[in-house]
Design a protein around this motif. Structure first.
Motif, PDB file in Angstrom:
ATOM      1  N   GLY A   1      27.840 -27.996 -14.248  1.00  0.00           N
ATOM      2  CA  GLY A   1      28.162 -26.577 -14.134  1.00  0.00           C
ATOM      3  C   GLY A   1      27.047 -25.697 -14.657  1.00  0.00           C
ATOM      4  N   GLY A   2      25.839 -26.250 -14.732  1.00  0.00           N
ATOM      5  CA  GLY A   2      24.698 -25.508 -15.261  1.00  0.00           C
ATOM      6  C   GLY A   2      23.882 -24.812 -14.192  1.00  0.00           C
ATOM      7  N   ARG A   3      22.599 -24.696 -14.458  1.00  0.00           N
ATOM      8  CA  ARG A   3      21.671 -23.976 -13.581  1.00  0.00           C
ATOM      9  C   ARG A   3      20.490 -24.872 -13.248  1.00  0.00           C
ATOM     10  N   HIS A   4      20.069 -24.888 -11.989  1.00  0.00           N
ATOM     11  CA  HIS A   4      18.944 -25.702 -11.537  1.00  0.00           C
ATOM     12  C   HIS A   4      17.889 -24.777 -10.950  1.00  0.00           C
ATOM     13  N   VAL A   5      16.692 -24.785 -11.551  1.00  0.00           N
ATOM     14  CA  VAL A   5      15.601 -23.907 -11.122  1.00  0.00           C
ATOM     15  C   VAL A   5      14.372 -24.738 -10.774  1.00  0.00           C
ATOM     16  N   CYS A   6      13.743 -24.412  -9.657  1.00  0.00           N
ATOM     17  CA  CYS A   6      12.510 -25.095  -9.256  1.00  0.00           C
ATOM     18  C   CYS A   6      11.353 -24.100  -9.286  1.00  0.00           C
ATOM     19  N   ILE A   7      10.256 -24.493  -9.917  1.00  0.00           N
ATOM     20  CA  ILE A   7       9.064 -23.648  -9.996  1.00  0.00           C
ATOM     21  C   ILE A   7       8.025 -24.171  -9.006  1.00  0.00           C
ATOM     22  N   VAL A   8       7.579 -23.331  -8.093  1.00  0.00           N
ATOM     23  CA  VAL A   8       6.572 -23.706  -7.089  1.00  0.00           C
ATOM     24  C   VAL A   8       5.367 -22.778  -7.222  1.00  0.00           C
ATOM     25  N   PRO A   9       4.166 -23.250  -6.837  1.00  0.00           N
ATOM     26  CA  PRO A   9       2.952 -22.452  -7.046  1.00  0.00           C
ATOM     27  C   PRO A   9       2.694 -21.360  -6.011  1.00  0.00           C
ATOM     28  N   ASP A  10       3.269 -21.475  -4.803  1.00  0.00           N
ATOM     29  CA  ASP A  10       2.966 -20.499  -3.754  1.00  0.00           C
ATOM     30  C   ASP A  10       4.100 -20.426  -2.732  1.00  0.00           C
ATOM     31  N   GLU A  11       3.981 -19.478  -1.813  1.00  0.00           N
ATOM     32  CA  GLU A  11       5.021 -19.261  -0.806  1.00  0.00           C
ATOM     33  C   GLU A  11       5.123 -20.420   0.176  1.00  0.00           C
ATOM     34  N   ARG A  12       4.013 -21.073   0.437  1.00  0.00           N
ATOM     35  CA  ARG A  12       4.029 -22.233   1.339  1.00  0.00           C
ATOM     36  C   ARG A  12       4.929 -23.317   0.772  1.00  0.00           C
TER      37      ARG A  12
ATOM     38  N   ALA B   1      22.883 -35.283 -15.873  1.00  0.00           N
ATOM     39  CA  ALA B   1      24.335 -35.116 -15.956  1.00  0.00           C
ATOM     40  C   ALA B   1      24.873 -35.687 -17.258  1.00  0.00           C
ATOM     41  N   GLY B   2      24.369 -36.856 -17.642  1.00  0.00           N
ATOM     42  CA  GLY B   2      24.832 -37.499 -18.872  1.00  0.00           C
ATOM     43  C   GLY B   2      24.588 -36.645 -20.102  1.00  0.00           C
ATOM     44  N   TRP B   3      23.460 -35.940 -20.129  1.00  0.00           N
ATOM     45  CA  TRP B   3      23.147 -35.066 -21.258  1.00  0.00           C
ATOM     46  C   TRP B   3      23.809 -33.695 -21.115  1.00  0.00           C
ATOM     47  N   ASN B   4      24.559 -33.499 -20.027  1.00  0.00           N
ATOM     48  CA  ASN B   4      25.251 -32.228 -19.786  1.00  0.00           C
ATOM     49  C   ASN B   4      24.268 -31.057 -19.818  1.00  0.00           C
ATOM     50  N   ALA B   5      23.134 -31.228 -19.138  1.00  0.00           N
ATOM     51  CA  ALA B   5      22.093 -30.202 -19.120  1.00  0.00           C
ATOM     52  C   ALA B   5      22.604 -28.912 -18.486  1.00  0.00           C
ATOM     53  N   GLN B   6      22.402 -27.800 -19.189  1.00  0.00           N
ATOM     54  CA  GLN B   6      22.862 -26.497 -18.702  1.00  0.00           C
ATOM     55  C   GLN B   6      21.750 -25.695 -18.027  1.00  0.00           C
ATOM     56  N   LEU B   7      20.504 -26.006 -18.354  1.00  0.00           N
ATOM     57  CA  LEU B   7      19.370 -25.369 -17.668  1.00  0.00           C
ATOM     58  C   LEU B   7      18.370 -26.456 -17.294  1.00  0.00           C
ATOM     59  N   ILE B   8      18.422 -26.848 -16.029  1.00  0.00           N
ATOM     60  CA  ILE B   8      17.549 -27.894 -15.487  1.00  0.00           C
ATOM     61  C   ILE B   8      16.389 -27.225 -14.762  1.00  0.00           C
ATOM     62  N   VAL B   9      15.176 -27.548 -15.148  1.00  0.00           N
ATOM     63  CA  VAL B   9      13.994 -26.940 -14.537  1.00  0.00           C
ATOM     64  C   VAL B   9      13.064 -28.040 -14.034  1.00  0.00           C
ATOM     65  N   GLU B  10      12.488 -27.838 -12.853  1.00  0.00           N
ATOM     66  CA  GLU B  10      11.530 -28.793 -12.307  1.00  0.00           C
ATOM     67  C   GLU B  10      10.354 -28.054 -11.688  1.00  0.00           C
ATOM     68  N   THR B  11       9.237 -28.766 -11.524  1.00  0.00           N
ATOM     69  CA  THR B  11       8.102 -28.203 -10.801  1.00  0.00           C
ATOM     70  C   THR B  11       7.926 -28.989  -9.506  1.00  0.00           C
ATOM     71  N   TRP B  12       7.483 -28.297  -8.468  1.00  0.00           N
ATOM     72  CA  TRP B  12       7.316 -28.937  -7.151  1.00  0.00           C
ATOM     73  C   TRP B  12       6.215 -28.200  -6.412  1.00  0.00           C
ATOM     74  N   SER B  13       5.492 -28.932  -5.568  1.00  0.00           N
ATOM     75  CA  SER B  13       4.452 -28.293  -4.759  1.00  0.00           C
ATOM     76  C   SER B  13       4.400 -28.948  -3.386  1.00  0.00           C
ATOM     77  N   HIS B  14       3.718 -28.307  -2.474  1.00  0.00           N
ATOM     78  CA  HIS B  14       3.635 -28.739  -1.075  1.00  0.00           C
ATOM     79  C   HIS B  14       3.312 -30.230  -0.961  1.00  0.00           C
ATOM     80  N   GLY B  15       4.098 -30.942  -0.161  1.00  0.00           N
ATOM     81  CA  GLY B  15       3.872 -32.367   0.049  1.00  0.00           C
ATOM     82  C   GLY B  15       4.618 -33.265  -0.908  1.00  0.00           C
ATOM     83  N   GLY B  16       5.322 -32.682  -1.867  1.00  0.00           N
ATOM     84  CA  GLY B  16       6.052 -33.491  -2.837  1.00  0.00           C
ATOM     85  C   GLY B  16       7.315 -34.093  -2.246  1.00  0.00           C
TER      86      GLY B  16
END
Length: 222
Positions: A69-80, A38-53
């Protein structure tokens, strides 16, 4: 343009994250990362996450997105992982975008990332950092669960991120918060060359020195 820090946004996001993460009975890392995004006023926030995290960090990023007022996207490896992440985030009243697939596949549509959080426990975390299309104004990169990474290893990772192109590593640091955070601030594109051009002038030579322990990059004028 460069990333500009806002103390007010950071404080507000920190407080909101504390309240949102009460249901998980965890604190510390989530609040810190939320305040930074928030302090850096990030407009595109991206994270990685996987089962059990863990989820609190993701909640913190979602809170930060509300403040910027930006965008938050999470990248996961599978449907589970997608199903589990979606379910846990819904408990906190959050619904960020979720992309499923390998880094090279999903990163193509994510241009201008200015805040990236990767999980060091994922085998592909270093690859995610390298293929990320960072914002032209600079970016903040974070490796969570980083106690398993040596300081020398983290320095190598950051250097590989800025090895090509005109970016430079402004600063990197390790924080013993939670299970460890390796953090780095990468300059705006073109920052390296322009700085030498403006400050160097005629008759001066700029020498690049990399601290092998911290990974910090220093420019010394002679």
């Amino acid at each position: 343009m460069k990333l500009v820090w806002s103390k007010e946004r950071a404080s507000n996001a920190y407080i909101d994250t504390v309240q949102s993460c009460q249901i998980f009975r965890e604190s510390g890392v989530a609040e810190l990362i939320s305040a930074m995004a928030a302090g850096w006023n990030a407009q595109l926030i991206v994270e990685t996450w996987s089962h059990g995290g863990v989820i609190p960090t993701s909640v913190g990023l979602a809170v930060a997105r509300r403040h910027t007022g930006g965008r938050h996207v999470c990248i996961v490896p599978d449907e589970r992982s997608r199903t589990e992440y979606e379910k846990n985030m819904a408990k906190a009243g959050m619904s960020p975008e979720i992309l499923v697939g390998e880094p090279e596949e999903v990163m193509g549509g994510l241009v201008g990332i200015d805040f990236l959080v990767v999980d060091s426990r994922r085998k592909d975390f270093a690859r995610v950092l390298r293929v990320a299309k960072l914002s032209g104004k600079g970016a903040v990169l974070i490796c969570k669960n980083a106690n398993c990474i040596s300081r020398t290893g983290s320095s190598f990772i950051w250097r590989s991120v800025v090895a090509e192109g005109s970016r430079r590593l402004v600063r990197s640091v390790f924080l013993p918060v939670g299970k460890g955070l390796h953090m780095a601030h990468v300059s705006a594109s073109g920052g390296d060359r322009s700085e030498a051009k403006v400050k160097g002038g005629r008759g001066h030579k700029w020498i690049k020195h990399v601290d092998q322990r911290s990974g910090d990059v220093h420019f010394i004028r002679r």
